[in-house]
Design an enzyme around this catalytic site. Structure first.
Site, PDB file in Angstrom:
ATOM      1  N   ASN A 223       0.843  -1.352  -0.098  1.00 51.26           N
ATOM      2  CA  ASN A 223      -0.104  -0.048   0.111  1.00 51.26           C
ATOM      3  C   ASN A 223       0.805   1.233  -0.004  1.00 51.26           C
ATOM      4  O   ASN A 223       0.626   2.258  -0.746  1.00 51.26           O
ATOM      5  CB  ASN A 223      -0.922  -0.067   1.150  1.00 51.26           C
TER       6      ASN A 223
ATOM      7  N   THR B 243     -14.119  36.723 -33.049  1.00 48.27           N
ATOM      8  CA  THR B 243     -14.975  36.065 -31.977  1.00 48.27           C
ATOM      9  C   THR B 243     -16.274  35.586 -32.596  1.00 48.27           C
ATOM     10  O   THR B 243     -16.796  36.072 -33.753  1.00 48.27           O
ATOM     11  CB  THR B 243     -15.637  37.442 -31.124  1.00 48.27           C
ATOM     12  N   HIS B 244     -16.682  34.517 -31.907  1.00 51.81           N
ATOM     13  CA  HIS B 244     -17.982  33.830 -32.503  1.00 51.81           C
ATOM     14  C   HIS B 244     -17.620  33.007 -33.934  1.00 51.81           C
ATOM     15  O   HIS B 244     -18.547  33.015 -34.879  1.00 51.81           O
ATOM     16  CB  HIS B 244     -19.110  34.724 -32.678  1.00 51.81           C
TER      17      HIS B 244
ATOM     18  N   SER C  57      -7.230  10.280 -48.902  1.00 53.93           N
ATOM     19  CA  SER C  57      -8.373   9.364 -48.900  1.00 53.93           C
ATOM     20  C   SER C  57      -8.342   8.286 -49.831  1.00 53.93           C
ATOM     21  O   SER C  57      -7.641   8.416 -51.082  1.00 53.93           O
ATOM     22  CB  SER C  57      -9.507  10.355 -49.558  1.00 53.93           C
TER      23      SER C  57
ATOM     24  N   LYS D 226      -7.877  14.707 -52.074  1.00 47.38           N
ATOM     25  CA  LYS D 226      -7.827  14.797 -50.588  1.00 47.38           C
ATOM     26  C   LYS D 226      -6.486  14.887 -49.847  1.00 47.38           C
ATOM     27  O   LYS D 226      -5.533  14.111 -50.520  1.00 47.38           O
ATOM     28  CB  LYS D 226      -8.685  14.217 -49.933  1.00 47.38           C
TER      29      LYS D 226
ATOM     30  N   GLU E 202      -7.037  16.244 -36.447  1.00 43.34           N
ATOM     31  CA  GLU E 202      -8.468  15.924 -36.047  1.00 43.34           C
ATOM     32  C   GLU E 202      -8.050  14.745 -34.866  1.00 43.34           C
ATOM     33  O   GLU E 202      -9.031  14.696 -33.871  1.00 43.34           O
ATOM     34  CB  GLU E 202      -8.914  15.203 -37.057  1.00 43.34           C
TER      35      GLU E 202
ATOM     36  N   GLN F 230      -6.535   0.355  -7.442  1.00 44.39           N
ATOM     37  CA  GLN F 230      -5.536  -0.362  -8.573  1.00 44.39           C
ATOM     38  C   GLN F 230      -6.099   0.292 -10.053  1.00 44.39           C
ATOM     39  O   GLN F 230      -5.175   0.340 -10.875  1.00 44.39           O
ATOM     40  CB  GLN F 230      -5.847  -1.754  -8.333  1.00 44.39           C
TER      41      GLN F 230
END
Ligand code: ARG
Length: 461
Positions: free
Chosen positions: A108, A153-154, A275, A281, A288, A320
């Protein structure tokens, strides 16, 4: 061989053994278990529980085991956990002498010590990986000094900023991450050794010596807390979760910026993925995945908290379950930081494209309002006039910097020719000449300051 066979007549059912064994994952703690065992041998010698010769053979055997561990030849078997494996090998090799090492300790206090030492080391490794990433960001910020981009912003165009300012914002997050790890590490740096199973031990172990030999800066204050406390794991996982938050934000911006509609950034081909179906691609999979792994990091933190909640004192086997999550967090964070550094170091910003985007979307509207406010018009009114100017520009399909003076003066007679000097992208950026602002001189100073911070970080313990 079990550590606790004496009281039992039956063998553990195979499935129950497999279910409770932690060796498959806690073997990662082996170097720390050996170090803690060595410290314990010395402490036992100091209090007369081991003869000096006995201590010596034990220490030699532990060091040989360390060599085998490094070489990948440590004779692991179907042991219950890493502590059992170490003791089994010791007893196989040293007989009765090896069997003496158990006095005055318990798995322990041992596992709590091992895990603290392990996470202290990993916190330091992560800090170094964070400094690498910060250095990449600083290099890009320096190389691209002068590049302007839309500040959002946003996720809507808001006010133009320097790309370097944007990148330095991430450096601030990383600095806090490093500080958090350093603070978490400092709290871990207490030795639970000498706490025994829960109540302390009867031998006169010198806990300070034990701590020092094992590599701790101090000792814990209460044996019952010492064997059941996993706050330090939560600290680590929280620091890690925030690192993951920051990396996911950066990753998300990479994903956006490499999108052809933005085309602010091009990843090196070595960090893009194709891809199987669409030949054109080049996907930002790496970014990601960094974004995606954040969820897993939060999961580890939440799992730990839920596992700890409501446990009676002191050690319970539930504990554990602290390991696999934090081990995975360590592995993932190291990989995430490394791959983000590589991707950013080799990526190319398109300064021209970013500059053009900075001139779109009326991002100089605040500057028009500020100009009017400087003329003594209350800001609320100035905001309204600038809003009407935007409205008119939208109708005419022009920018604020292209609207004829006549139109301006019809709205507000105090507007004169000098308004145009305020409305260029460069002027907007330059005008934010305030501590922490995006004016080039401020950003250059922030860059120098960040370099100084980073250099000092390299020398911090
Ligand atoms: N494998 C255990 C763990 O990770 C070690 C401590 C076991 N202690 C015990 N009393 N069974 O927590």
């Amino acid at each position: 061989m079990k550590l606790w066979g004496g009281r039992f007549e039956k063998e553990t059912e195979g499935m129950a053994h497999d279910f409770s064994s932690s060796l498959p994952f806690d073997r990662r703690l082996a170097p720390y278990d050996l170090r803690v065992s060595e410290a314990h041998a010395l402490a036992l010698r100091e209090c007369g529980m081991l003869a000096p010769e006995e201590c010596e053979v034990i220490v030699d055997a532990l060091r040989r085991m360390k060599g085998e561990l490094d070489a990948g030849t440590f004779p692991f078997q179907d042991d219950e956990d890493i502590h059992s494996a170490v003791e089994r090998v010791l007893v196989e090799r040293l007989g009765e002498t090896g069997a003496k090492l158990r006095a005055g300790r318990s798995r322990n206090d041992q596992v709590a010590a091992d895990l603290r030492l392990y996470l202290m080391d990993e916190a330091s490794v992560l800090r170094r990986r964070l400094t690498d990433l910060m250095a990449c960001l600083l290099d890009q910020a320096e190389e691209n000094l002068g590049v302007v981009m839309p500040g959002y912003t946003h996720l809507q165009p808001a006010q133009p900023v320097l790309l370097s300012h944007h990148l330095l914002a991430y450096c601030e997050m990383l600095k806090r991450d490093m500080e958090r790890l350093a603070q978490a590490r400092a709290r871990m740096d207490r030795s639970p050794l000498g706490s025994g199973a829960l109540a302390g031990v009867t031998f006169a172990l010198d806990r300070s010596l034990l701590a020092e030999e094992a590599g701790f800066g101090g000792i814990t204050g209460n044996s019952m807390d010492a064997v059941s406390d996993r706050d330090f794991v939560a600290d680590f996982l929280y620091a890690g979760a925030l690192i993951a938050v920051h990396l996911s934000r950066l990753a998300e911006e990479v994903v956006l910026w490499v999108n052809p509609r933005f085309a602010f950034l091009a990843l090196d081909e070595a960090y893009a993925t194709g891809s199987s179906l669409m030949p054109q691609k080049a996907n930002p999979d790496v970014a990601e995945l960094v974004r995606g792994k954040a969820g897993r990091m939060f999961g580890h933190l939440v799992s730990l908290l839920v596992m700890l909640k409501g446990q009676p004192l002191t050690y319970n086997r539930d504990l554990q379950e602290d390991k696999e999550g934090v081990f995975d967090a360590v592995d993932q964070l190291k990989a995430m930081l490394q791959v983000m550094s590589g991707a950013l170091r080799s990526a190319a910003f398109d300064g021209k494209r970013m500059g053009e985007a900075a001139g779109e979307g009326y991002q100089n509207a605040t500057d028009l309002a500020d100009y009017l406010a400087e003329k003594g018009i209350p800001f609320l009114r100035a905001h309204e006039i600038a809003g009407r100017a935007v409205r008119l520009c939208l109708e005419k399909g022009v920018g604020l910097e292209e609207l004829p003076l006549k139109d301006y003066q019809e709205m507000e007679e105090s507007i004169d020719e000098d308004v145009y000097r305020r409305l260029s992208v460069d002027a907007c950026v330059k005008a934010r000449d305030i501590e922490g602002g995006t004016a080039p001189s401020r950003v250059e100073e922030a860059l120098r300051e960040a370099r100084r911070w980073l250099e000092a970080e390299g020398t911090r313990p």
